[in-house]
Design an enzyme around this catalytic site. Structure first.
Site, PDB file in Angstrom:
ATOM      1  CE  LYS A  13      22.836  19.205   7.599  1.00  0.00           C
ATOM      2  NZ  LYS A  13      22.382  18.434   8.780  1.00  0.00           N
ATOM      3  NE  ARG A  87      27.064  22.462  11.301  1.00  0.00           N
ATOM      4  CZ  ARG A  87      27.022  21.357  10.561  1.00  0.00           C
ATOM      5  NH1 ARG A  87      27.415  21.368   9.307  1.00  0.00           N
ATOM      6  NH2 ARG A  87      26.600  20.233  11.076  1.00  0.00           N
ATOM      7  NE  ARG A 126      25.001   9.523   9.612  1.00  0.00           N
ATOM      8  CZ  ARG A 126      24.988  10.855   9.683  1.00  0.00           C
ATOM      9  NH1 ARG A 126      24.578  11.561   8.660  1.00  0.00           N
ATOM     10  NH2 ARG A 126      25.399  11.466  10.769  1.00  0.00           N
ATOM     11  NE  ARG A 160      29.216  11.710  10.542  1.00  0.00           N
ATOM     12  CZ  ARG A 160      28.472  12.761  10.208  1.00  0.00           C
ATOM     13  NH1 ARG A 160      27.917  12.806   8.998  1.00  0.00           N
ATOM     14  NH2 ARG A 160      28.294  13.750  11.034  1.00  0.00           N
ATOM     15  NE  ARG A 171      26.675  15.475  14.808  1.00  0.00           N
ATOM     16  CZ  ARG A 171      26.421  14.243  14.353  1.00  0.00           C
ATOM     17  NH1 ARG A 171      26.704  13.193  15.091  1.00  0.00           N
ATOM     18  NH2 ARG A 171      25.909  14.071  13.148  1.00  0.00           N
TER      19      ARG A 171
HETATM   20  P1  AP5 Z   1      21.728  12.221   6.382  1.00  0.00           P
HETATM   21  O1  AP5 Z   1      21.236  12.587   5.033  1.00  0.00           O
HETATM   22  O2  AP5 Z   1      23.081  11.588   6.487  1.00  0.00           O
HETATM   23  O3  AP5 Z   1      21.565  13.465   7.389  1.00  0.00           O
HETATM   24  P2  AP5 Z   1      22.364  14.846   7.462  1.00  0.00           P
HETATM   25  O4  AP5 Z   1      21.362  15.922   7.690  1.00  0.00           O
HETATM   26  O5  AP5 Z   1      23.282  14.991   6.301  1.00  0.00           O
HETATM   27  O6  AP5 Z   1      23.125  14.582   8.833  1.00  0.00           O
HETATM   28  P3  AP5 Z   1      24.640  14.834   9.289  1.00  0.00           P
HETATM   29  O7  AP5 Z   1      24.823  14.039  10.565  1.00  0.00           O
HETATM   30  O8  AP5 Z   1      25.609  14.565   8.196  1.00  0.00           O
HETATM   31  O9  AP5 Z   1      24.575  16.326   9.656  1.00  0.00           O
HETATM   32  P4  AP5 Z   1      25.521  17.050  10.576  1.00  0.00           P
HETATM   33  O10 AP5 Z   1      25.101  18.430  10.272  1.00  0.00           O
HETATM   34  O11 AP5 Z   1      25.505  16.671  12.012  1.00  0.00           O
HETATM   35  O12 AP5 Z   1      26.963  16.537  10.129  1.00  0.00           O
HETATM   36  P5  AP5 Z   1      28.076  17.165   9.205  1.00  0.00           P
HETATM   37  O13 AP5 Z   1      28.762  16.056   8.521  1.00  0.00           O
HETATM   38  O14 AP5 Z   1      27.541  18.298   8.403  1.00  0.00           O
HETATM   39  O15 AP5 Z   1      20.648  11.235   7.037  1.00  0.00           O
HETATM   40  C1  AP5 Z   1      20.851  10.648   8.320  1.00  0.00           C
HETATM   41  C2  AP5 Z   1      20.331   9.204   8.295  1.00  0.00           C
HETATM   42  O16 AP5 Z   1      18.914   9.223   8.160  1.00  0.00           O
HETATM   43  C3  AP5 Z   1      20.876   8.340   7.142  1.00  0.00           C
HETATM   44  O17 AP5 Z   1      21.094   7.042   7.598  1.00  0.00           O
HETATM   45  C4  AP5 Z   1      19.741   8.379   6.086  1.00  0.00           C
HETATM   46  O18 AP5 Z   1      19.726   7.188   5.325  1.00  0.00           O
HETATM   47  C5  AP5 Z   1      18.503   8.528   6.970  1.00  0.00           C
HETATM   48  N1  AP5 Z   1      17.456   9.362   6.353  1.00  0.00           N
HETATM   49  C6  AP5 Z   1      17.647  10.489   5.597  1.00  0.00           C
HETATM   50  N2  AP5 Z   1      16.460  10.987   5.210  1.00  0.00           N
HETATM   51  C7  AP5 Z   1      15.502  10.184   5.743  1.00  0.00           C
HETATM   52  C8  AP5 Z   1      14.056  10.185   5.691  1.00  0.00           C
HETATM   53  N3  AP5 Z   1      13.366  11.130   5.024  1.00  0.00           N
HETATM   54  N4  AP5 Z   1      13.415   9.194   6.362  1.00  0.00           N
HETATM   55  C9  AP5 Z   1      14.079   8.240   7.042  1.00  0.00           C
HETATM   56  N5  AP5 Z   1      15.445   8.168   7.111  1.00  0.00           N
HETATM   57  C10 AP5 Z   1      16.149   9.144   6.475  1.00  0.00           C
HETATM   58  O19 AP5 Z   1      29.040  17.817  10.295  1.00  0.00           O
HETATM   59  C11 AP5 Z   1      29.794  17.000  11.196  1.00  0.00           C
HETATM   60  C12 AP5 Z   1      30.651  17.892  12.100  1.00  0.00           C
HETATM   61  O20 AP5 Z   1      31.571  18.676  11.294  1.00  0.00           O
HETATM   62  C13 AP5 Z   1      29.888  18.945  12.925  1.00  0.00           C
HETATM   63  O21 AP5 Z   1      29.391  18.402  14.130  1.00  0.00           O
HETATM   64  C14 AP5 Z   1      30.989  20.008  13.149  1.00  0.00           C
HETATM   65  O22 AP5 Z   1      31.888  19.598  14.153  1.00  0.00           O
HETATM   66  C15 AP5 Z   1      31.732  19.998  11.814  1.00  0.00           C
HETATM   67  N6  AP5 Z   1      31.179  20.968  10.827  1.00  0.00           N
HETATM   68  C16 AP5 Z   1      30.571  20.654   9.642  1.00  0.00           C
HETATM   69  N7  AP5 Z   1      30.222  21.778   8.972  1.00  0.00           N
HETATM   70  C17 AP5 Z   1      30.611  22.819   9.761  1.00  0.00           C
HETATM   71  C18 AP5 Z   1      30.506  24.234   9.628  1.00  0.00           C
HETATM   72  N8  AP5 Z   1      29.907  24.805   8.553  1.00  0.00           N
HETATM   73  N9  AP5 Z   1      31.002  25.017  10.631  1.00  0.00           N
HETATM   74  C19 AP5 Z   1      31.616  24.464  11.711  1.00  0.00           C
HETATM   75  N10 AP5 Z   1      31.738  23.118  11.898  1.00  0.00           N
HETATM   76  C20 AP5 Z   1      31.242  22.304  10.938  1.00  0.00           C
END
Ligand code: AP5
Length: 214
Positions: A13, A87, A126, A160, A171
């Site tokens: 994402k 979410r 990552r 992270r 997660r």
């Molecule tokens: P990346 O693009 O970083 O993936 P992502 O989907 O953004 O993953 P996140 O871990 O950031 O998602 P998340 O939803 O767990 O975390 P968030 O920060 O939102 O890609 C991942 C890796 O793969 C990278 O190294 C990239 O280079 C590689 N890659 C990408 N595309 C690729 C491809 N096509 N092929 C190969 N490699 C690839 O949330 C963190 C925490 O915050 C949550 O756990 C929760 O506690 C809290 N939180 C956040 N939002 C909310 C909400 N709305 N409500 C409640 N709690 C929330």
């Protein structure tokens, strides 16, 4: 144009959102980034958020909706990419109400579909630049020169704290239990498109672009 990117942790994402910022001048609204900022601020709210994030659970709707509402207030005319928000169904309802007030509805909801085994490999490899935040991966997207950020030249990198197997399991559970019901909700509203997130980053970007240009 406003879009939502939905997918499990590591689906790509953030990677695709950043490309849309560069290629289309859209604004990325990542609740994960906002919460990490709050966590690092050292406030009481930040401490509560840190504890929840380290467990891989969802932060309360009230806090997250508050953060998004604040950002929307300062958003200009550029389209927004909601990355990791909503979410829960309560967050989806709140977003709809907030956007209605601005007269700018959601145009597309894109589900990024990736196998669970691939997510483990993506999350465990990552890392990001400690200075500009550019996201890399040990094998699929290393820096061009080892130890030097392609974008800003920094030599400081971060991993992270929640990118470990226990937290990832929690997660993923939160995703399937609390977030995946949104897919049916947006499908029923005729807004959902599915993109195969298993392809190479450029291929995924092409599929996302095809949805936006439809
Ligand atoms: P990346 O693009 O970083 O993936 P992502 O989907 O953004 O993953 P996140 O871990 O950031 O998602 P998340 O939803 O767990 O975390 P968030 O920060 O939102 O890609 C991942 C890796 O793969 C990278 O190294 C990239 O280079 C590689 N890659 C990408 N595309 C690729 C491809 N096509 N092929 C190969 N490699 C690839 O949330 C963190 C925490 O915050 C949550 O756990 C929760 O506690 C809290 N939180 C956040 N939002 C909310 C909400 N709305 N409500 C409640 N709690 C929330």
């Amino acid at each position: 144009m406003n879009i939502i990117l939905i997918g499990p942790p590591g689906a790509g994402k953030g990677t695709q959102a950043k490309r849309l910022v560069t290629e289309r001048g859209m604004v990325q609204l990542s609740t994960g980034d906002m919460l990490r900022e709050a966590r690092d601020s050292g406030t009481e709210m930040g401490q509560r958020v840190a504890e929840v994030m380290s467990r891989g659970a969802l932060v309360t709707d009230e806090i997250v909706i508050g953060l998004i509402a604040e950002k929307l207030d300062s958003l200009g005319a550029a389209g927004a990419i909601f990355d990791g928000f909503p979410r829960t169904l309560a967050q989806a309802d709140a977003l709809e109400a907030l956007l209605q007030g601005r007269g700018a509805p959601i145009d597309h909801v894109i589900e990024m579909r990736v196998d669970d085994e691939a997510l483990v490999a993506r999350i465990s490899g990552r890392f990001s630049c400690g200075s500009c935040g550019e996201v890399y991966h040990d094998t699929t997207r290393p820096t061009r020169t080892e130890g030097i950020c392609d974008v800003c030249g920094s030599t400081e990198f971060l991993r992270r704290a929640d990118d470990n197997e226990d937290s990832l399991r929690a997660r993923l559970m939160a995703y399937y239990k609390q977030t995946s019901p949104l897919l049916g909700y947006y499908h029923a509203k005729g807004q959902l498109s599915v993109v195969d997130g298993m392809g190479e980053m450029d291929a995924v970007a092409g599929d996302v672009a095809a949805v936006l240009d439809r």
